[in-house]
Each structure stands twice: as structure tokens, then as C-alpha cells.
Design a protein around this motif. Structure first.
Motif, short mmCIF file in Angstrom:
data_model
loop_
_atom_site.label_atom_id
_atom_site.label_comp_id
_atom_site.label_asym_id
_atom_site.label_seq_id
_atom_site.Cartn_x
_atom_site.Cartn_y
_atom_site.Cartn_z
N ASP A 112 29.59 26.27 96.37
CA ASP A 112 30.74 25.65 95.71
C ASP A 112 31.02 26.31 94.36
O ASP A 112 32.18 26.56 94.00
CB ASP A 112 30.49 24.16 95.50
CG ASP A 112 30.69 23.36 96.78
OD1 ASP A 112 31.24 23.91 97.74
OD2 ASP A 112 30.29 22.18 96.81
N LEU A 113 29.97 26.61 93.60
CA LEU A 113 30.16 27.28 92.30
C LEU A 113 30.76 28.67 92.49
O LEU A 113 31.67 29.07 91.75
CB LEU A 113 28.82 27.39 91.56
CG LEU A 113 28.21 26.09 91.04
CD1 LEU A 113 26.86 26.39 90.38
CD2 LEU A 113 29.13 25.41 90.05
N ALA A 114 30.24 29.39 93.47
CA ALA A 114 30.74 30.75 93.71
C ALA A 114 32.18 30.73 94.20
O ALA A 114 32.99 31.58 93.81
CB ALA A 114 29.83 31.45 94.72
N GLU A 147 35.92 30.49 85.27
CA GLU A 147 34.92 31.26 84.53
C GLU A 147 34.23 32.25 85.47
O GLU A 147 34.15 32.02 86.69
CB GLU A 147 33.89 30.33 83.91
CG GLU A 147 34.41 29.53 82.73
CD GLU A 147 33.28 29.05 81.85
OE1 GLU A 147 32.44 29.88 81.44
OE2 GLU A 147 33.25 27.85 81.57
N PRO A 148 33.68 33.33 84.91
CA PRO A 148 32.96 34.30 85.76
C PRO A 148 31.78 33.65 86.47
O PRO A 148 31.14 32.73 85.93
CB PRO A 148 32.49 35.36 84.75
CG PRO A 148 33.37 35.20 83.57
CD PRO A 148 33.74 33.75 83.50
N GLU A 197 28.89 34.80 86.90
CA GLU A 197 27.64 34.99 86.15
C GLU A 197 27.40 33.83 85.18
O GLU A 197 26.27 33.36 85.02
CB GLU A 197 27.67 36.31 85.38
CG GLU A 197 26.37 36.58 84.62
CD GLU A 197 26.37 37.93 83.92
OE1 GLU A 197 25.80 38.01 82.82
OE2 GLU A 197 26.93 38.89 84.48
N ASN A 198 28.47 33.35 84.53
CA ASN A 198 28.32 32.21 83.63
C ASN A 198 27.84 30.98 84.38
O ASN A 198 26.96 30.24 83.91
CB ASN A 198 29.64 31.89 82.94
CG ASN A 198 29.99 32.88 81.86
OD1 ASN A 198 29.25 33.83 81.61
ND2 ASN A 198 31.13 32.68 81.22
N GLU A 199 28.42 30.73 85.55
CA GLU A 199 28.04 29.56 86.32
C GLU A 199 26.61 29.67 86.84
O GLU A 199 25.87 28.68 86.88
CB GLU A 199 29.01 29.35 87.49
CG GLU A 199 30.45 29.08 87.07
CD GLU A 199 30.63 27.73 86.40
OE1 GLU A 199 30.01 27.49 85.34
OE2 GLU A 199 31.39 26.91 86.95
N LEU A 200 26.21 30.88 87.23
CA LEU A 200 24.83 31.08 87.67
C LEU A 200 23.85 30.88 86.52
O LEU A 200 22.75 30.34 86.72
CB LEU A 200 24.66 32.47 88.27
CG LEU A 200 25.36 32.72 89.61
CD1 LEU A 200 25.16 34.16 90.04
CD2 LEU A 200 24.87 31.77 90.68
N GLN A 201 24.23 31.29 85.32
CA GLN A 201 23.36 31.08 84.18
C GLN A 201 23.23 29.59 83.85
O GLN A 201 22.17 29.11 83.46
CB GLN A 201 23.86 31.86 82.97
CG GLN A 201 23.62 33.36 83.10
CD GLN A 201 24.01 34.10 81.83
OE1 GLN A 201 25.05 33.87 81.25
NE2 GLN A 201 23.14 35.01 81.42
N GLU A 236 25.61 28.73 72.97
CA GLU A 236 26.14 30.04 73.38
C GLU A 236 27.05 29.93 74.60
O GLU A 236 28.09 30.57 74.67
CB GLU A 236 24.99 30.99 73.69
CG GLU A 236 24.08 31.32 72.52
CD GLU A 236 22.92 32.19 72.96
OE1 GLU A 236 23.09 33.42 73.04
OE2 GLU A 236 21.84 31.63 73.26
N LEU A 237 26.62 29.12 75.56
CA LEU A 237 27.37 28.94 76.80
C LEU A 237 27.59 27.44 76.98
O LEU A 237 26.70 26.71 77.44
CB LEU A 237 26.59 29.51 77.99
CG LEU A 237 27.28 29.45 79.36
CD1 LEU A 237 28.56 30.29 79.35
CD2 LEU A 237 26.33 29.93 80.46
N PRO A 238 28.76 26.93 76.60
CA PRO A 238 28.99 25.48 76.61
C PRO A 238 28.82 24.86 77.99
O PRO A 238 28.91 25.53 79.02
CB PRO A 238 30.45 25.37 76.13
CG PRO A 238 30.71 26.63 75.37
CD PRO A 238 29.91 27.68 76.07
#
Length: 212
Positions: free
Chosen positions: A19-21, A30-31, A33-37, A118-120
Motif C-alpha cells: 500500500d505504501l509503495a 512523497e518518495p 524511500e521516505n515512506e520506507l524510512q 528530520e522526516l516528519p
């Protein structure tokens, strides 16, 4: 009826990652990578979750699903899951996409997650972390007194109210100033404000002191 073997495709970690991807493919999203982080941060911030489902185990599930996409068994998976996965993969073969996700999760650099400053927080991460907080803050925002909402679960306060106390303490520690806390939650959980959390925490302490 959904078969028991389909649970991992309709709930749980694989469904959440797909779902995130898929959402990351949407315009203005958002990219990935941000969601995976954020996902990694969520897993690692909880000792229980990290013990039950470490990132290497999640990567292994992705590799296993990648292998399955080349078999007849994959065609029996829920259609909506297969559709979401195809959307998430874009122009990349689905099995290669899943393996690339697994490689990211295994990468040594990936474990070093940015903090919330850094990443809200994203809405999905806020819900996963602070669902009780949002529920109780929303009740107080609707006019219920903090004392009333805290007393709702009495005498079984060892469950939700004890967990609520932990969420309150954690958020107030993470964002010690009213401005920083209100700004962090304004977009993802508007009912969560520094003032409401302080009132709720005071109510929890008073309730425990008087009744427990």
C-alpha cells in the motif's frame, strides 16, 4: 470468502508495504524511500515489533513473494492485492520490484533512520504509533472532559489507559515545546495539541493516584 492463506496479502506487513509503495506512485506523493524510512523507524522504535518482525524477516517475506509471483499460486491471491502490487511496481517486473525492496531493507545504511524532526510523521505512521492518543484527544476536542474520557475504562485501566499514559509521555518527551508538538501533529492529527495532552496526562495521573 478470503482464504486463510490470503491474510498476509490483506493485512499485516506485506499488505502495508505494498500500500505504501502504491501510494508513492500517485501524483504529488512523497518518495517511496521516505515512506520506507518511516516504516523502518516505526519497526525499530518498538522493541516488541523489532523482536517479532525484524527488517531482515520482512525482507525475507518480500523475497518469498517475489518467487511466488512466478507460480500459479500467485494467481489465487486477492485480485486487489495483485492490482496494488502491479501499480506499485510501475514499469518494473513485479518480482524484480519486490527484490529491490528487500535489498533496501537489508542495506546496512537503511537501519539509520532520520528522526521525526528530520522526516516528519506521515498520517499512516501517526495512526500506527499514536492511535490511542488521537482517539482520546479527539474526544476532549469534541467537548468531553479529560477526567471523563480517562474514567471510561475504569476499572480495567491496565489496558488502554496505561497504554495511553505511555503514548502521552512519549509524545511530550519527543516534543517538549508546545509549538513543536502542535506543528508536528497539525497535519496528521489535528486534535492532538500540547495543551490537550497535558490535560489528559494530568487526568491519567490523578485517576491512577485516586483509584489504583
Amino acid at each position: 470468502m478470503t482464504e486463510p492463506t490470503d491474510i498476509r496479502c490483506t493485512a499485516g506487513v506485506l499488505a502495508q508495504l505494498v500500500d505504501l509503495a502504491a501510494a508513492a506512485r500517485n501524483p504529488g506523493a512523497e518518495p517511496l524511500e521516505n515512506e520506507l524510512q518511516r516504516f523502518s523507524r516505526l519497526v525499530q522504535d518498538s522493541p516488541t515489533t523489532a523482536w517479532v518482525m525484524p527488517l531482515d524477516a520482512v525482507a525475507a517475506l518480500l523475497d518469498d513473494l517475489a518467487e511466488e509471483t512466478r507460480t500459479d499460486a500467485f494467481a489465487a491471491r486477492p485480485r486487489i492485492f495483485r492490482s496494488r502490487l502491479a501499480h506499485a511496481a510501475g514499469n518494473e517486473p513485479v518480482d524484480a520490484f519486490l527484490r529491490s525492496l528487500a535489498e533496501i531493507l537489508r542495506a546496512p545504511w537503511f537501519a539509520a533512520c532520520p528522526d521525526i524532526r528530520e522526516l516528519p510523521l506521515a498520517p499512516w505512521e501517526a495512526r500506527a504509533r499514536f492511535s490511542l492518543l488521537d482517539s482520546f484527544a479527539s474526544l476532549t476536542a469534541a467537548g468531553e472532559s479529560p477526567q471523563e474520557v480517562v474514567a471510561m475504562d475504569h476499572p480495567d485501566c491496565h489496558g488502554r489507559i496505561a497504554a495511553l499514559a505511555g503514548e502521552l509521555q512519549r509524545v511530550l518527551y519527543m516534543f517538549p515545546g508546545a509549538g513543536a508538538l502542535d506543528a508536528a501533529f497539525a497535519r496528521v492529527m489535528p486534535a492532538v495539541t500540547h495543551a490537550r495532552l497535558r490535560l489528559l496526562l494530568d487526568a491519567v495521573h490523578a485517576h491512577f493516584a485516586e483509584h489504583h
